[in-house]
Design an enzyme around this catalytic site. Structure first.
Site, mmCIF file in Angstrom:
data_model
loop_
_atom_site.group_PDB
_atom_site.id
_atom_site.type_symbol
_atom_site.label_atom_id
_atom_site.label_comp_id
_atom_site.label_asym_id
_atom_site.label_seq_id
_atom_site.Cartn_x
_atom_site.Cartn_y
_atom_site.Cartn_z
ATOM 1 N N CYS A 88 4.980 9.648 -0.216
ATOM 2 C CA CYS A 88 3.634 10.181 -0.027
ATOM 3 C C CYS A 88 3.302 11.080 -1.210
ATOM 4 O O CYS A 88 4.054 12.008 -1.503
ATOM 5 C CB CYS A 88 3.537 10.971 1.278
ATOM 6 S SG CYS A 88 1.929 11.762 1.519
ATOM 7 N N ARG B 20 0.832 -1.210 0.000
ATOM 8 C CA ARG B 20 0.000 0.000 0.000
ATOM 9 C C ARG B 20 0.868 1.264 0.000
ATOM 10 O O ARG B 20 0.986 1.955 -0.996
ATOM 11 C CB ARG B 20 -0.935 -0.016 1.222
ATOM 12 C CG ARG B 20 -2.103 0.985 1.123
ATOM 13 C CD ARG B 20 -1.773 2.386 1.569
ATOM 14 N NE ARG B 20 -1.277 2.440 2.942
ATOM 15 C CZ ARG B 20 -0.766 3.552 3.489
ATOM 16 N NH1 ARG B 20 -0.677 4.667 2.782
ATOM 17 N NH2 ARG B 20 -0.318 3.529 4.737
ATOM 18 N N ASP B 21 1.545 1.542 1.088
ATOM 19 C CA ASP B 21 2.358 2.758 1.186
ATOM 20 C C ASP B 21 3.564 2.685 0.258
ATOM 21 O O ASP B 21 4.016 3.704 -0.267
ATOM 22 C CB ASP B 21 2.805 2.945 2.637
ATOM 23 C CG ASP B 21 3.370 4.329 2.910
ATOM 24 O OD1 ASP B 21 3.189 5.221 2.065
ATOM 25 O OD2 ASP B 21 3.995 4.518 3.957
ATOM 26 N N ASN C 124 10.189 4.394 2.878
ATOM 27 C CA ASN C 124 10.014 3.936 4.251
ATOM 28 C C ASN C 124 11.252 3.192 4.735
ATOM 29 O O ASN C 124 12.140 2.838 3.963
ATOM 30 C CB ASN C 124 8.831 2.971 4.322
ATOM 31 C CG ASN C 124 7.507 3.637 4.047
ATOM 32 O OD1 ASN C 124 6.917 4.245 4.918
ATOM 33 N ND2 ASN C 124 7.033 3.515 2.813
ATOM 34 N N HIS D 142 6.304 4.645 12.446
ATOM 35 C CA HIS D 142 6.327 4.618 10.981
ATOM 36 C C HIS D 142 7.321 5.689 10.521
ATOM 37 O O HIS D 142 6.981 6.875 10.437
ATOM 38 C CB HIS D 142 4.917 4.915 10.461
ATOM 39 C CG HIS D 142 4.768 4.820 8.982
ATOM 40 N ND1 HIS D 142 3.951 3.892 8.381
ATOM 41 C CD2 HIS D 142 5.303 5.539 7.960
ATOM 42 C CE1 HIS D 142 3.980 4.047 7.065
ATOM 43 N NE2 HIS D 142 4.804 5.049 6.792
ATOM 44 N N HIS E 153 10.139 7.331 7.845
ATOM 45 C CA HIS E 153 10.702 7.438 6.512
ATOM 46 C C HIS E 153 12.193 7.756 6.634
ATOM 47 O O HIS E 153 12.631 8.362 7.609
ATOM 48 C CB HIS E 153 9.963 8.509 5.713
ATOM 49 C CG HIS E 153 8.610 8.071 5.264
ATOM 50 N ND1 HIS E 153 8.229 7.997 3.944
ATOM 51 C CD2 HIS E 153 7.514 7.657 5.967
ATOM 52 C CE1 HIS E 153 6.981 7.574 3.851
ATOM 53 N NE2 HIS E 153 6.527 7.361 5.067
#
Length: 315
Positions: free
Chosen positions: A256, A29-30, A265, A223, A225
């Site tokens: 993003c 997803r991300d 990430n 989370h 980055h």
């Protein structure tokens, strides 16, 4: 070379670290949402299946956002249909932005969802076209209905350490937004360093402040980055402060679409390598994971940014 145990780190535990962590894999997803070229649904499905096969028990598969927001994820229903045999219950969460997204997720039979808020007003407007307060109001019926349906619910909060438009974000402001979302009835909070500017002292201060607000590390995930190369050190700091759920993306994929300064990430392989050296169990087969990253790099037409993938896979 991939699979040579001589290349594995020696295990030397450190005081204050957990015995085991849960990796919340966000690659499908991300990791893929910011890809300019659309990844075929069957490739995404195989990606998820490979991740599950490597031992990742929690894989965030997709997002039920409007196709105009993120075209890459417009195939969410088809993807979940292809993954029906692998299951997409409590350990296969999907992102939903509103009640319509929840309706679509429920129709697909998911067992877990995630909502995504912002610690800053500017990013709330850019990401959701709403103020922070309006976002919380929008999420209120989503969480209520999800819980009534028996779903597990996670709350993401973005821009917890810095915002490209507003600069450094006060810890008290972040804690306030996190508390408002958790008060809706969410099971877990994920604090996001969306543009990767956080450092270890900042991480410790935020976690301590969340705990003082009644949001313990046992309910908090991190989370990070890796924009400035701080993601792994920030994660290890979080582990020493009681966090046992870490968001990571296989191959270091990610970004993003609404914050250009948000790069990849934390790479799942880099996290697994560090945990192996510390004697922290992850349940992940590192060889299989590296193989998956090399495969996905071929699909995307570029090498993986993960240092561990490059070292073990010869990439």
């Amino acid at each position: 070379m991939l699979g040579m145990t001589a290349n594995l780190p020696m295990t030397v535990p450190m005081d204050g670290m957990p015995d085991r962590i849960t990796i919340y894999e966000v690659g499908p997803r991300d990791g893929l949402q910011n890809e300019k070229s659309v990844v075929p649904t069957e490739v995404k499905a195989e990606f998820v299946q490979r991740l599950v096969g490597a031992g990742l028990e929690t894989v965030e598969t997709t997002s039920f956002v409007p196709p105009s927001w993120i075209p890459q994820l417009s195939d969410a229903p088809d993807l979940l249909q292809q993954l029906a045999d692998t299951g997409h219950g409590p350990k296969r969460p999907v992102l939903v932005p509103n009640e319509r997204g929840l309706d679509n997720a429920l129709a697909a039979g998911v067992g877990a969802i995630a909502i995504f808020g912002s610690a800053t007003e500017t990013f709330a407007q850019k990401n959701l076209n709403r103020s922070v307060a309006e976002s919380v109001e929008m999420f209120t019926p989503v969480v209520r209905r999800a819980r009534e349906a028996g779903l597990w619910v996670r709350a993401y909060v973005s821009m917890c350490f810095g915002d490209p438009w507003e600069g450094p974000v006060p810890v008290e402001q972040v804690v306030d937004v996190c508390a408002r979302l958790m008060d809706l009835g969410c099971d877990q909070l994920s604090i996001g360093d969306t543009i990767g500017v956080g450092t270890v002292g900042h991480v410790a201060k935020l976690l301590e402040s969340l705990d003082a607000q009644g949001i313990p590390a046992s309910k908090t995930a991190v989370h990070f980055h890796d924009t400035y190369g701080q993601a792994l050190s920030n994660t290890l700091t979080a582990l020493r402060h009681g966090v046992t759920v870490v968001d990571a993306s296989t191959g270091g994929l990610g970004g993003c679409p609404y914050a250009r300064s948000a790069t990849g990430n934390l790479a799942t392989e880099d996290l697994v390598w560090a945990c192996r050296g510390l004697g922290i169990e992850t349940g992940v087969d590192l060889d299989a994971l590296v193989g998956t990253s090399l495969w996905m790099a071929e699909q995307l037409g570029r090498p993986s940014p993960s240092a561990v993938v490059r070292a073990l896979g010869g990439a």
